[in-house]
Design a protein around this motif. Structure first.
Motif, PDB file in Angstrom:
ATOM      1  N   LYS A 265       5.798   1.898  -8.435  1.00  0.00           N
ATOM      2  CA  LYS A 265       6.911   1.963  -6.883  1.00  0.00           C
ATOM      3  C   LYS A 265       6.317   1.406  -5.453  1.00  0.00           C
ATOM      4  O   LYS A 265       6.832   0.694  -4.842  1.00  0.00           O
ATOM      5  N   LEU A 266       4.825   1.563  -5.263  1.00  0.00           N
ATOM      6  CA  LEU A 266       4.488   0.911  -4.595  1.00  0.00           C
ATOM      7  C   LEU A 266       4.377  -0.587  -4.469  1.00  0.00           C
ATOM      8  O   LEU A 266       4.294  -1.076  -3.927  1.00  0.00           O
ATOM      9  N   ALA A 267       4.008  -0.894  -5.588  1.00  0.00           N
ATOM     10  CA  ALA A 267       3.453  -2.417  -5.481  1.00  0.00           C
ATOM     11  C   ALA A 267       4.663  -3.110  -5.247  1.00  0.00           C
ATOM     12  O   ALA A 267       4.954  -3.543  -4.578  1.00  0.00           O
ATOM     13  N   ALA A 268       6.337  -2.694  -6.087  1.00  0.00           N
ATOM     14  CA  ALA A 268       7.334  -3.003  -5.711  1.00  0.00           C
ATOM     15  C   ALA A 268       7.519  -2.899  -4.538  1.00  0.00           C
ATOM     16  O   ALA A 268       8.545  -3.412  -3.584  1.00  0.00           O
ATOM     17  N   ALA A 269       7.568  -1.878  -3.655  1.00  0.00           N
ATOM     18  CA  ALA A 269       7.753  -1.677  -2.269  1.00  0.00           C
ATOM     19  C   ALA A 269       7.000  -2.840  -1.810  1.00  0.00           C
ATOM     20  O   ALA A 269       6.903  -3.171  -0.740  1.00  0.00           O
ATOM     21  N   CYS A 270       6.087  -2.907  -1.554  1.00  0.00           N
ATOM     22  CA  CYS A 270       4.726  -3.823  -1.039  1.00  0.00           C
ATOM     23  C   CYS A 270       5.734  -5.028  -1.422  1.00  0.00           C
ATOM     24  O   CYS A 270       5.885  -6.074  -0.952  1.00  0.00           O
ATOM     25  N   ASP A 271       6.251  -5.508  -2.862  1.00  0.00           N
ATOM     26  CA  ASP A 271       6.442  -6.929  -2.862  1.00  0.00           C
ATOM     27  C   ASP A 271       7.676  -7.132  -2.242  1.00  0.00           C
ATOM     28  O   ASP A 271       7.535  -8.720  -2.055  1.00  0.00           O
ATOM     29  N   PHE A 272       8.271  -6.539  -1.740  1.00  0.00           N
ATOM     30  CA  PHE A 272       9.979  -6.798  -1.103  1.00  0.00           C
ATOM     31  C   PHE A 272       9.153  -6.330   0.714  1.00  0.00           C
ATOM     32  O   PHE A 272       9.703  -7.418   1.154  1.00  0.00           O
ATOM     33  N   ALA A 273       8.644  -4.902   0.390  1.00  0.00           N
ATOM     34  CA  ALA A 273       8.279  -4.975   2.044  1.00  0.00           C
ATOM     35  C   ALA A 273       7.482  -7.103   3.101  1.00  0.00           C
ATOM     36  O   ALA A 273       7.628  -7.337   3.438  1.00  0.00           O
ATOM     37  N   ALA A 274       7.039  -7.409   1.771  1.00  0.00           N
ATOM     38  CA  ALA A 274       6.603  -9.065   2.319  1.00  0.00           C
ATOM     39  C   ALA A 274       7.431  -9.651   2.014  1.00  0.00           C
ATOM     40  O   ALA A 274       6.744 -11.055   3.228  1.00  0.00           O
ATOM     41  N   SER A 275       8.336 -10.295   1.486  1.00  0.00           N
ATOM     42  CA  SER A 275       9.370 -11.266   2.018  1.00  0.00           C
ATOM     43  C   SER A 275      10.132 -10.743   3.369  1.00  0.00           C
ATOM     44  O   SER A 275      10.900 -11.293   4.100  1.00  0.00           O
ATOM     45  N   GLY A 276       9.871  -9.211   3.888  1.00  0.00           N
ATOM     46  CA  GLY A 276      10.517  -8.894   5.615  1.00  0.00           C
ATOM     47  C   GLY A 276      11.818  -7.939   5.357  1.00  0.00           C
ATOM     48  O   GLY A 276      11.633  -7.664   5.973  1.00  0.00           O
ATOM     49  N   GLY A 277      11.225  -7.475   4.342  1.00  0.00           N
ATOM     50  CA  GLY A 277      12.766  -6.275   3.961  1.00  0.00           C
ATOM     51  C   GLY A 277      11.991  -5.400   4.585  1.00  0.00           C
ATOM     52  O   GLY A 277      10.786  -5.241   4.439  1.00  0.00           O
ATOM     53  N   ILE A 278      12.705  -3.717   4.295  1.00  0.00           N
ATOM     54  CA  ILE A 278      12.524  -3.080   4.239  1.00  0.00           C
ATOM     55  C   ILE A 278      12.391  -1.860   3.369  1.00  0.00           C
ATOM     56  O   ILE A 278      12.896  -1.786   2.671  1.00  0.00           O
ATOM     57  N   SER A 279      11.316  -1.584   2.762  1.00  0.00           N
ATOM     58  CA  SER A 279      11.551  -0.284   1.387  1.00  0.00           C
ATOM     59  C   SER A 279      10.697   0.870   1.669  1.00  0.00           C
ATOM     60  O   SER A 279       9.962   0.915   2.367  1.00  0.00           O
ATOM     61  N   GLY A 280      11.639   1.877   0.651  1.00  0.00           N
ATOM     62  CA  GLY A 280      11.484   3.246   0.717  1.00  0.00           C
ATOM     63  C   GLY A 280      11.176   4.082  -0.517  1.00  0.00           C
ATOM     64  O   GLY A 280      11.863   3.705  -1.167  1.00  0.00           O
ATOM     65  N   ILE A 281      10.029   4.853   0.093  1.00  0.00           N
ATOM     66  CA  ILE A 281      10.014   5.902  -1.265  1.00  0.00           C
ATOM     67  C   ILE A 281      10.200   6.386  -1.440  1.00  0.00           C
ATOM     68  O   ILE A 281       9.496   7.600  -0.446  1.00  0.00           O
ATOM     69  N   GLY A 282      10.710   8.051  -2.066  1.00  0.00           N
ATOM     70  CA  GLY A 282      11.418   9.492  -1.790  1.00  0.00           C
ATOM     71  C   GLY A 282      12.197  10.081  -2.767  1.00  0.00           C
ATOM     72  O   GLY A 282      12.939   9.289  -3.473  1.00  0.00           O
ATOM     73  N   ARG A 283      12.501  11.067  -2.317  1.00  0.00           N
ATOM     74  CA  ARG A 283      13.888  11.703  -3.320  1.00  0.00           C
ATOM     75  C   ARG A 283      15.505  11.279  -3.280  1.00  0.00           C
ATOM     76  O   ARG A 283      15.353  10.274  -2.283  1.00  0.00           O
ATOM     77  N   LEU A 284      16.220  10.623  -4.410  1.00  0.00           N
ATOM     78  CA  LEU A 284      17.083  10.851  -4.238  1.00  0.00           C
ATOM     79  C   LEU A 284      18.303  11.632  -3.668  1.00  0.00           C
ATOM     80  O   LEU A 284      18.631  10.648  -2.869  1.00  0.00           O
ATOM     81  N   ALA A 285      18.260  12.935  -3.419  1.00  0.00           N
ATOM     82  CA  ALA A 285      19.016  13.360  -2.592  1.00  0.00           C
ATOM     83  C   ALA A 285      18.759  12.715  -0.965  1.00  0.00           C
ATOM     84  O   ALA A 285      18.935  12.735  -0.475  1.00  0.00           O
TER      85      ALA A 285
END
Length: 301
Positions: A265-285
């Motif tokens: 999840k952290l690797a995917a978050a970094c991958d997307f954030a590197a393209s200029g977007g915002i990544s968020g990790i947390g609970r579904l709720a």
């Protein structure tokens, strides 16, 4: 905002729950309410999801029926995309009171036929077993197995996703304000042959990696990696554990997380954030709160 929301496996089936339609439907109903909140907050939404337990169950069923005629993993992946997508689609339509069209798209994802992952399977699929039973099943079916927590599971190749040929269809649907459910289980793994044609392969693509690729290709504004943990924690599992609310791309890349849980999840978050977007990790709720920056962990470049 265009939001890609990747549902963790717990949104469909919590660890230890039976692989029944009833159990999955119950969890999907809860997940749909949280997803509806994203749409009702005014965002366009694309949903991805895992399929590890489900694809493993179908493989077991096929082997029990006629082992020499068992379907390959790409076909089983397509079957689970349809099954899980149907449940999410129906429950989300209900949660939205049929105010917004929702569509499930079977999604092919191209991988490299020579990806080294094929020589070193690491992706867990199917139910958990005690070691002796896992070894017995592996010997009978030719599986490779690995320890998952205090249990054992089948592992298969997890090659890097490279291309999403069905992207054009997604763009057409999004242009019509459709909520799209796609790239389930990381997508159906295929390779491109020399003549340009596609062929399915025996693999399971990491859902988070495929979701990051999808979010980049769609030029999404945000990627949500939704799980049952409130945030990324420093020193997780210890008395010193502390949630990390905001991370720069450099800070996130410097963290070391378990490969079987928060690592992808952290690797995917970094991958997307590197393209200029915002990544968020947390609970579904907490999905909407994560978008607002008041919950979970946000990673940005």
């Amino acid at each position: 905002m265009l939001v890609v929301a990747a549902l963790g496996g717990n949104a469909l089936l919590k660890r230890g729950e039976p692989l029944t339609a009833t159990a999955q439907r119950t969890n999907v109903t809860v997940a749909a309410r949280a997803l509806a909140d994203i749409v009702q907050a005014g965002h366009r939404l694309v949903i991805t999801h895992g399929n590890g337990p489900q694809v493993g169950l179908l493989a077991l069923q096929g082997a029990a029926y006629k082992p020499d005629e068992a379907y390959p993993l790409d076909v089983l992946g397509a079957e689970t995309e349809g099954m899980i997508g149907y449940m999410i689609e129906q429950e989300l339509e209900n949660a939205l009171e049929h105010d917004r069209p929702v569509a499930t798209l079977l999604t092919q994802v191209v991988v490299d036929a020579h990806d080294p992952a094929f020589a070193q399977p690491t992706k867990f699929v199917g139910p958990v077993y005690e070691q002796a039973e896992a070894e017995r099943r592996a010997a009978a079916a030719g599986w490779q197995i690995a320890k998952d927590g205090d249990k054992w599971r089948r592992v298969v190749a997890s090659p890097t996703p490279l291309e999403i040929p069905d992207l054009r269809v997604m763009e057409l649907l999004l242009a019509q304000d459709v909520v799209v459910i796609c790239t389930g289980g990381g997508g159906i793994p295929v390779v491109r042959r020399e003549d340009g044609s596609l062929l399915g392969v025996e693999a399971v693509i990491d859902k988070d990696a495929a979701s990051a690729l999808l979010a980049r290709k769609l030029n999404a504004d945000a990627l949500l990696l939704l799980t049952d943990v409130a945030a990324v924690y420093r020193d997780f599992g210890t008395d010193a554990a502390a949630p990390l609310q905001v991370l720069s791309l450099r800070e996130a890349q410097a963290l070391t997380m378990p490969a079987g849980s928060m690592g992808p999840k952290l690797a995917a978050a970094c991958d997307f954030a590197a393209s200029g977007g915002i990544s968020g990790i947390g609970r579904l709720a907490d999905a909407v709160a994560i978008l607002k920056g008041t919950a979970g962990t946000r990673v940005s470049g």
